[in-house]
Design a protein around this motif. Structure first.
Motif, PDB file in Angstrom:
ATOM      1  N   GLU A  59      -9.425  -1.672   7.343  1.00  0.00           N
ATOM      2  CA  GLU A  59     -10.065  -2.936   6.993  1.00  0.00           C
ATOM      3  C   GLU A  59      -9.120  -3.830   6.202  1.00  0.00           C
ATOM      4  OE1 GLU A  59     -13.744  -1.877   5.098  1.00  0.00           O
ATOM      5  OE2 GLU A  59     -14.651  -1.256   6.994  1.00  0.00           O
ATOM      6  N   TRP A  60      -8.327  -3.234   5.299  1.00  0.00           N
ATOM      7  CA  TRP A  60      -7.370  -4.010   4.512  1.00  0.00           C
ATOM      8  C   TRP A  60      -6.279  -4.597   5.406  1.00  0.00           C
ATOM      9  CZ3 TRP A  60      -2.132  -3.406   3.329  1.00  0.00           C
ATOM     10  CH2 TRP A  60      -1.639  -4.257   2.335  1.00  0.00           C
ATOM     11  N   VAL A  61      -5.716  -3.778   6.306  1.00  0.00           N
ATOM     12  CA  VAL A  61      -4.664  -4.256   7.210  1.00  0.00           C
ATOM     13  C   VAL A  61      -5.235  -5.336   8.134  1.00  0.00           C
ATOM     14  CG1 VAL A  61      -3.096  -3.607   9.083  1.00  0.00           C
ATOM     15  CG2 VAL A  61      -3.332  -2.117   7.103  1.00  0.00           C
ATOM     16  N   HIS A  62      -6.476  -5.177   8.571  1.00  0.00           N
ATOM     17  CA  HIS A  62      -7.115  -6.173   9.425  1.00  0.00           C
ATOM     18  C   HIS A  62      -7.178  -7.534   8.727  1.00  0.00           C
ATOM     19  CE1 HIS A  62      -9.716  -7.870  12.448  1.00  0.00           C
ATOM     20  NE2 HIS A  62     -10.678  -8.080  11.577  1.00  0.00           N
TER      21      HIS A  62
ATOM     22  N   GLY B 250       0.090  -8.267   9.106  1.00  0.00           N
ATOM     23  CA  GLY B 250       0.124  -6.830   9.339  1.00  0.00           C
ATOM     24  C   GLY B 250       0.562  -6.113   8.079  1.00  0.00           C
ATOM     25  N   ALA B 251       0.995  -4.866   8.198  1.00  0.00           N
ATOM     26  CA  ALA B 251       1.392  -4.104   7.015  1.00  0.00           C
ATOM     27  C   ALA B 251       2.430  -3.055   7.361  1.00  0.00           C
ATOM     28  CB  ALA B 251       0.177  -3.430   6.390  1.00  0.00           C
ATOM     29  N   LEU B 252       3.337  -2.850   6.438  1.00  0.00           N
ATOM     30  CA  LEU B 252       4.281  -1.745   6.477  1.00  0.00           C
ATOM     31  C   LEU B 252       3.710  -0.622   5.632  1.00  0.00           C
ATOM     32  CD1 LEU B 252       7.550  -3.774   5.822  1.00  0.00           C
ATOM     33  CD2 LEU B 252       6.839  -2.799   7.997  1.00  0.00           C
ATOM     34  N   SER B 253       4.246   0.579   5.781  1.00  0.00           N
ATOM     35  CA  SER B 253       3.726   1.702   4.998  1.00  0.00           C
ATOM     36  C   SER B 253       3.924   1.468   3.504  1.00  0.00           C
ATOM     37  CB  SER B 253       4.376   3.017   5.425  1.00  0.00           C
ATOM     38  OG  SER B 253       5.762   2.964   5.258  1.00  0.00           O
ATOM     39  N   ARG B 254       4.996   0.796   3.113  1.00  0.00           N
ATOM     40  CA  ARG B 254       5.198   0.532   1.678  1.00  0.00           C
ATOM     41  C   ARG B 254       4.137  -0.430   1.135  1.00  0.00           C
ATOM     42  NH1 ARG B 254      10.676  -2.921   2.419  1.00  0.00           N
ATOM     43  NH2 ARG B 254       9.655  -4.826   3.081  1.00  0.00           N
ATOM     44  N   ASP B 255       3.668  -1.380   1.969  1.00  0.00           N
ATOM     45  CA  ASP B 255       2.595  -2.288   1.549  1.00  0.00           C
ATOM     46  C   ASP B 255       1.301  -1.520   1.309  1.00  0.00           C
ATOM     47  OD1 ASP B 255       4.429  -4.344   2.033  1.00  0.00           O
ATOM     48  OD2 ASP B 255       3.653  -4.709   4.063  1.00  0.00           O
ATOM     49  N   VAL B 256       0.989  -0.612   2.229  1.00  0.00           N
ATOM     50  CA  VAL B 256      -0.225   0.207   2.108  1.00  0.00           C
ATOM     51  C   VAL B 256      -0.112   1.122   0.901  1.00  0.00           C
ATOM     52  CG1 VAL B 256      -1.595   2.005   3.228  1.00  0.00           C
ATOM     53  CG2 VAL B 256      -0.744   0.081   4.567  1.00  0.00           C
ATOM     54  N   ALA B 257       1.069   1.715   0.701  1.00  0.00           N
ATOM     55  CA  ALA B 257       1.272   2.612  -0.436  1.00  0.00           C
ATOM     56  C   ALA B 257       1.056   1.882  -1.756  1.00  0.00           C
ATOM     57  CB  ALA B 257       2.678   3.216  -0.394  1.00  0.00           C
ATOM     58  N   ALA B 258       1.572   0.676  -1.856  1.00  0.00           N
ATOM     59  CA  ALA B 258       1.420  -0.091  -3.095  1.00  0.00           C
ATOM     60  C   ALA B 258      -0.029  -0.510  -3.317  1.00  0.00           C
ATOM     61  CB  ALA B 258       2.326  -1.321  -3.060  1.00  0.00           C
ATOM     62  N   GLU B 259      -0.698  -0.930  -2.265  1.00  0.00           N
ATOM     63  CA  GLU B 259      -2.080  -1.406  -2.394  1.00  0.00           C
ATOM     64  C   GLU B 259      -3.056  -0.290  -2.744  1.00  0.00           C
ATOM     65  OE1 GLU B 259      -5.267  -3.993  -2.470  1.00  0.00           O
ATOM     66  OE2 GLU B 259      -3.137  -4.494  -2.359  1.00  0.00           O
ATOM     67  N   PHE B 260      -2.858   0.905  -2.188  1.00  0.00           N
ATOM     68  CA  PHE B 260      -3.808   1.997  -2.367  1.00  0.00           C
ATOM     69  C   PHE B 260      -3.314   3.083  -3.310  1.00  0.00           C
ATOM     70  CE2 PHE B 260      -5.164  -0.107   1.442  1.00  0.00           C
ATOM     71  CZ  PHE B 260      -6.544  -0.096   1.329  1.00  0.00           C
TER      72      PHE B 260
END
Length: 145
Positions: free
Chosen positions: A9-12, A17-27
């Motif tokens: 839902e966050w990437v949507h 879009g998102a890289l894995s580092r973006d997801v790692a930082a956000e979550f």
């Protein structure tokens, strides 16, 4: 909700879009865990995804291959818990789900599933069936198989 659903839902919501580092930082998870979650999102049919492969330069000027994930559509999970009942004579055990029967009661999930499908007669001395009674969401007794 699961972290997979939350990340999807966050990437949507991210236009870029998102890289894995973006997801790692956000979550607040490791980049390795973020990469695994993103791979799971890409594999699941309830998400419409696309992946863009590119090469970025790191601080030393070396190229690194990256994958940017885009989630175009997100659907809610389609699974639901199935309450189960195990009967052995006059003794009855009830669980909210097959997973609860495994974690709380010590039964084997696969064996209960086989009993429900008619592939196996008993497990742990109990005949198993789906609990279809109203309000049957509480475990009434636990035993060890």
């Amino acid at each position: 909700m699961s972290i997979v659903q939350d990340v999807a839902e966050w990437v949507h919501a991210q236009a870029k879009g998102a890289l894995s580092r973006d997801v790692a930082a956000e979550f607040a998870i490791t980049a390795n865990k973020a990469s695994m979650v993103m791979s799971q999102i890409h594999r699941e049919s309830r998400f419409t995804t696309r992946v863009e492969h590119s090469c970025i330069l790191d601080t030393n000027g070396r190229g690194r291959n990256t994958r940017r994930l885009y989630v175009d559509a997100v659907q809610t999970p389609q699974w639901r818990k199935t309450p189960v009942i195990g009967t052995a004579g006059d003794q009855v055990v009830r669980f909210d789900s097959i997973t609860d029967a495994e974690t709380i009661g010590g039964f084997v999930r696969v064996s209960i599933t086989r009993c429900l499908a008619g592939q196996q007669e008993k497990h742990g001395g109990y005949h198993w069936q789906a609990d279809t009674t109203e309000g049957a969401t509480k475990c009434t007794a636990t035993t060890t198989p």
